[in-house]
Structure formats: structure tokens, C-alpha cells
Design a protein around this motif. Structure first.
Motif, short mmCIF file in Angstrom:
data_model
loop_
_atom_site.label_atom_id
_atom_site.label_comp_id
_atom_site.label_asym_id
_atom_site.label_seq_id
_atom_site.Cartn_x
_atom_site.Cartn_y
_atom_site.Cartn_z
N LEU A 20 -51.82 -11.52 -4.80
CA LEU A 20 -51.47 -10.50 -4.03
C LEU A 20 -53.09 -9.79 -3.72
CD1 LEU A 20 -48.36 -9.10 -6.28
CD2 LEU A 20 -48.54 -9.89 -3.83
N ILE A 21 -53.83 -9.57 -4.77
CA ILE A 21 -54.93 -8.85 -4.24
C ILE A 21 -55.65 -9.62 -3.14
CG2 ILE A 21 -57.25 -8.14 -5.35
CD1 ILE A 21 -55.05 -7.12 -7.20
N GLY A 22 -55.57 -11.03 -2.89
CA GLY A 22 -56.08 -11.53 -2.04
C GLY A 22 -55.38 -11.02 -0.58
N LYS A 23 -54.22 -11.00 -0.58
CA LYS A 23 -53.31 -10.59 0.40
C LYS A 23 -53.68 -9.14 0.98
CE LYS A 23 -49.06 -13.57 0.34
NZ LYS A 23 -48.21 -13.49 -1.06
N ALA A 24 -54.00 -8.21 -0.09
CA ALA A 24 -54.49 -6.94 0.21
C ALA A 24 -55.90 -6.84 0.95
CB ALA A 24 -54.71 -6.12 -1.16
N VAL A 167 -49.49 -2.96 -1.62
CA VAL A 167 -49.99 -4.06 -2.36
C VAL A 167 -48.76 -4.82 -2.86
CG1 VAL A 167 -51.46 -5.06 -4.19
CG2 VAL A 167 -52.46 -3.03 -2.58
N ILE A 168 -48.02 -4.19 -3.71
CA ILE A 168 -46.83 -4.78 -4.01
C ILE A 168 -45.71 -4.57 -3.23
CG2 ILE A 168 -45.32 -4.97 -5.97
CD1 ILE A 168 -47.33 -5.24 -7.89
N GLY A 169 -44.92 -5.47 -2.76
CA GLY A 169 -44.12 -5.65 -1.88
C GLY A 169 -42.79 -4.74 -2.36
N ASN A 170 -42.60 -4.66 -3.37
CA ASN A 170 -41.19 -4.05 -3.65
C ASN A 170 -41.78 -2.81 -4.88
OD1 ASN A 170 -38.88 -2.56 -4.85
ND2 ASN A 170 -38.04 -4.54 -5.66
#
Ligand code: ADE
Length: 236
Positions: A20-24, A167-170
Motif C-alpha cells: 500500500l505504501i508503494g501504491k501511495a 492510502v487505505i482503500g476502505n
């Protein structure tokens, strides 16, 4: 948010590019810059440590490379930042224990720099000098000693970044988890998914009942019992 880290082991921060951090990072919500402290030395051996004044075992990180790297970071601070000074976190077992409340607060900051010490620590004058240019904090990951501050900085970064909106989808998944301000400080209840029976073990009946009120009561009771057993210090 811009996260920077100063370290003698830049490779330690590679995992930030994952998950998730990579996606951010990819989506531009956060930017990460890692600085190798040895790039700010001027001798052939790229020396970052020396023997302690007053004697004793181990080595102390020299102030000069730290001064140069922090000058470099401070010189690139953009005046458009809303934050008056970047937050500089020294990770040290002698720091204030890092907790969810610190992560909550730091998630609102625009610019955080981690200074990762190794050996017996960093010359104290670096920390004193830095107070004029940064909002300085000293945090410990917990009551144990690591080989250096990198793992602590990684853990703290993850705890902070996951709280940044988007950052977190939900975002509802942040509400009931352990240590969340919204969970009354209780540990999170146990969770289950399908199948309803696995290796002879059944999911608690109440969770299959569809009664939201009963489910909420069961979860609250499990949270209180777990907290009383494992972390009585957290009970209100
Ligand atoms: N460096 C070494 N041990 C540490 C700890 N427990 N927390 C933060 N930084 C550290």
C-alpha cells in the motif's frame, strides 16, 4: 507528504516501495527520499563513527556528516510548505515510546525526516543543533534494542502513512482496529471468514446470526476480555 530518511543502509528502505505504501508513492500521495550518510563524508574510508569521549565500549556517530546531510535537507525545504519546519525524528531506544497517538498526529504533517542512528548513537550535539531548524522528536519503537534505527523508522513510516487519507482503500477499516483512538483503546476482537467450519473448528455462532446488535456486543466483550488479559494497562 514527503518522507526522507538518513541512514548508512539505504537498502533497508526498499520495502517502502511495496504494497500500500508503494501504491501511495506511485499515486503521488507520498514521496520518499533516502540519503546515504556516507555520501556526506570526505575521507577515503567514508568514516561515520569514532570512539566515545569519556571512554566506554562501542562507537559514536560523528557529528560532521550528520550536520552536512541535515544542512542539505534543510536547504531544500520549500517555503510553500504549510509546516513551518520539517519534523525530524531520531529513532533511538532512549526515545519516547512511539504509539498510535503519535502516528495520528504525524499523519497530518507534510514533511518528516527520519535520522537512523547506529552503534552507540549519534553525537548529542547533532540533536541539539537540529532543534533550531527542525521540529525534533526522539522516538523508540519499544523496550528492546535493535541494531540500528532503520527498522524502527520503517515501522513508524508504515504506521503514519496508512493513516493518510486515500492510502487505505476502505477508511472504515481504520476505525475498529487495535490502538485506534476510535476503539476506546481496546485491542481488536478476533476475526473469522469462510468456511464456517474448518478442521473441526466452528466460527462463533453469533457471527453467523445476522443480528448486528448481538455481533457488536460479542465483539465488545471479546475486546474487553483480550485487553484485560494481555494489556490491562490499556483499560479505561
Ligand atoms: N534503535 C535501536 N533500538 C531502537 C528502538 N527500540 N527504537 C528505535 N530505534 C532504535
Amino acid at each position: 507528504m514527503l518522507i526522507e530518511a538518513v541512514t548508512v543502509f539505504p537498502e533497508y528502505f526498499e520495502p517502502l516501495r511495496l504494497s500500500l505504501i508503494g501504491k501511495a508513492i506511485e499515486s503521488g500521495l507520498i514521496d520518499v527520499r533516502i540519503h546515504d550518510l556516507r555520501d556526506f563524508t570526505h575521507d577515503r574510508h567514508r568514516t561515520v563513527d569514532d570512539t566515545p569521549y569519556g571512554g566506554g565500549a562501542g562507537m559514536v556517530m560523528k557529528p560532521e556528516p550528520w550536520g552536512e546531510v541535515l544542512d542539505d535537507i534543510a536547504s531544500r525545504v520549500q517555503t510553500i510548505e504549510l509546516q513551518p519546519q520539517p519534523t525530524l525524528i531520531f529513532t533511538t531506544p532512549a526515545g519516547t515510546p512511539f504509539a498510535q497517538s503519535a502516528a495520528d498526529e504525524l499523519a497530518t504533517h507534510e514533511h518528516i525526516v527520519f535520522a537512523c542512528g547506529r552503534y552507540e548513537g549519534i553525537d548529542q550535539r547533532v540533536i541539539e543543533w537540529a532543534r533550531a531548524h527542525f521540529d525534533v522528536r526522539e522516538y523508540s519503537l519499544g523496550d528492546y534494542v535493535l541494531n540500528g534505527g532503520e527498522v524502527a523508522a520503517l515501522a513508524m513510516s508504515e504506521a503514519i502513512v496508512r493513516l493518510i487519507p486515500g492510502v487505505i482503500g476502505n477508511p472504515e477499516s481504520l476505525i475498529e482496529e487495535s490502538h485506534a483512538a476510535t476503539s476506546d483503546g481496546l485491542l481488536e476482537y478476533p476475526v473469522y471468514t469462510k468456511p464456517a467450519t474448518w478442521r473441526g473448528l466452528d466460527v462463533p455462532e453469533v457471527l453467523l446470526s445476522g443480528h448486528h446488535g448481538e455481533v457488536a456486543k460479542w465483539r465488545r466483550a471479546r475486546s474487553e476480555a483480550l485487553t484485560a488479559e494481555r494489556r490491562p494497562d490499556l483499560l479505561p
